[in-house]
Write an enzyme that holds these catalytic residues in place. Structure first.
Site, short mmCIF file in Angstrom:
data_model
loop_
_atom_site.label_atom_id
_atom_site.label_comp_id
_atom_site.label_asym_id
_atom_site.label_seq_id
_atom_site.Cartn_x
_atom_site.Cartn_y
_atom_site.Cartn_z
N ASP A 1 -49.39 -90.25 49.27
CA ASP A 1 -50.50 -90.18 48.55
C ASP A 1 -51.71 -89.44 49.38
O ASP A 1 -51.51 -89.48 50.55
CB ASP A 1 -50.92 -91.74 48.32
CG ASP A 1 -52.37 -91.54 47.46
OD1 ASP A 1 -52.44 -90.74 46.54
OD2 ASP A 1 -52.91 -92.67 47.35
N ASN B 1 -48.30 -90.10 36.59
CA ASN B 1 -48.65 -88.62 36.68
C ASN B 1 -48.14 -87.93 35.80
O ASN B 1 -48.79 -86.70 35.29
CB ASN B 1 -47.90 -88.32 38.21
CG ASN B 1 -48.40 -89.05 39.46
OD1 ASN B 1 -47.57 -89.23 40.34
ND2 ASN B 1 -49.62 -89.52 39.40
C1 FPP Z 1 -50.38 -88.18 45.44
O1 FPP Z 1 -51.56 -87.82 46.12
C2 FPP Z 1 -49.05 -87.09 45.33
C3 FPP Z 1 -48.65 -86.72 44.16
C4 FPP Z 1 -48.88 -87.13 42.78
C5 FPP Z 1 -47.62 -85.44 44.48
C6 FPP Z 1 -46.49 -85.61 45.50
C7 FPP Z 1 -45.93 -84.43 45.63
C8 FPP Z 1 -45.60 -83.95 46.78
C9 FPP Z 1 -45.96 -84.16 48.17
C10 FPP Z 1 -44.79 -82.56 46.93
C11 FPP Z 1 -43.28 -82.69 47.12
C12 FPP Z 1 -42.74 -82.41 45.84
C13 FPP Z 1 -41.52 -82.54 45.66
C14 FPP Z 1 -40.90 -81.96 44.32
C15 FPP Z 1 -40.37 -83.07 46.43
P1 FPP Z 1 -52.82 -87.68 45.02
O2 FPP Z 1 -52.47 -86.11 44.29
O3 FPP Z 1 -52.83 -88.48 43.87
O4 FPP Z 1 -53.82 -87.47 46.04
P2 FPP Z 1 -55.34 -87.99 46.13
O5 FPP Z 1 -54.88 -89.51 45.98
O6 FPP Z 1 -55.84 -87.33 47.05
O7 FPP Z 1 -55.83 -87.61 44.65
#
Ligand code: FPP
Length: 249
Positions: free
Chosen positions: A33, A81
């Site tokens: 996250d 998501n």
């Molecule tokens: C949550 O942070 C993260 C995600 C929904 C995506 C995670 C994906 C990766 C780290 C890329 C790796 C990919 C693969 C296919 C292995 P957020 O986007 O909710 O961040 P925030 O809490 O700051 O809004």
């Protein structure tokens, strides 16, 4: 706990923190996250945060493999998501997955990283399904770590999926026990996570590994995922090794 010995492995990430190589978690699970906040703080786009998160992920998987962790699971895309994020953002995550397949397949094969997907990826675009299949089909000489990527994954959805299959298989009610349910989950055959880590400052589990987390130690930190380097993971493992794991005793 046994005498503490520093991990003596050839990894650029291993620090001099005294983690006990005889008491490593068998399975580490991570809620990745904070990518978008990481990007926003730098004036970048959300996709740049996911890219930085994907780069960090490779370092973390290599580190886990090098110190002898046998299973790692990461939450890359939840059922929520998949339904609620913009098409652009989901496409960006698929793009990163395709890059991993293109760039890392050989390295995974050579270095013993066995790739699994937890979740329902049947609804994904053909190109993405084909790429996932290519990774799932890797044959390893010597497996060192199982690397589970949760994609369109939800803990409740996983349990529904398991129950549906148990019914389809006509398993009699008196044969349904905890062991059987575990076998019907996406993590079938793998140990439950001992350590679940959530970077990004939130204190919730967001529908992640609901069945498997029964006795996991939960580690939360404000550090955003792209900054949660192997050095930070090493601190989390050290923290884990200080826990008194009574497991109901
Ligand atoms: C949550 O942070 C993260 C995600 C929904 C995506 C995670 C994906 C990766 C780290 C890329 C790796 C990919 C693969 C296919 C292995 P957020 O986007 O909710 O961040 P925030 O809490 O700051 O809004």
């Amino acid at each position: 706990m046994t005498t503490k010995t520093t991990t003596s492995v050839n990894s650029p990430f291993v620090t001099d923190l005294q983690i006990d190589k005889n008491a490593l978690p068998k399975h580490i699970a991570i809620i990745m996250d904070g990518n978008r906040r990481w990007a926003k703080a730098r004036g970048l786009k959300p996709g740049d945060g996911h890219r930085a998160g994907a780069e960090n992920l490779q370092n973390i998987v290599n580190y886990c493999r090098d110190i002898g962790i046998k299973n790692i699971t990461v939450y890359a895309l939840s059922t929520e998501n998949w339904r609620k994020r913009s098409l652009e953002e989901v496409k960006g995550i698929f793009g990163l997955l395709l890059e991993i397949v293109r760039d890392k397949r050989e390295e995974y094969t050579r270095s013993g990283i066995r790739f699994f997907v937890l979740g329902n990826f049947q609804a994904f675009p053909f190109k993405v399904k084909r790429a996932i299949k290519k990774m799932l089909d890797i044959v390893l000489d010597k497996e060192r770590i199982k690397f589970n990527v949760a994609l369109n994954y939800g803990g409740r959805d996983e349990i529904v999926h398991a129950v549906q299959n148990i019914i389809k298989d006509k398993v009699p009610a008196n044969k349904v026990d905890e062991e059987l349910i575990s076998r019907y989950l996406y993590t079938s055959g793998q140990p439950d996570p001992d350590l679940i880590i959530r970077p990004g400052g939130e204190f919730r589990l967001s529908n992640f590994l609901l069945w498997q987390m029964s006795y996991a130690e939960l580690f939360f930190t404000d550090i955003l995922w792209p900054d949660f380097t192997p050095k930070e993971l090493e601190k989390a493992i050290f923290w884990y090794q200080q826990r008194d794991r009574r497991l109901g005793k």
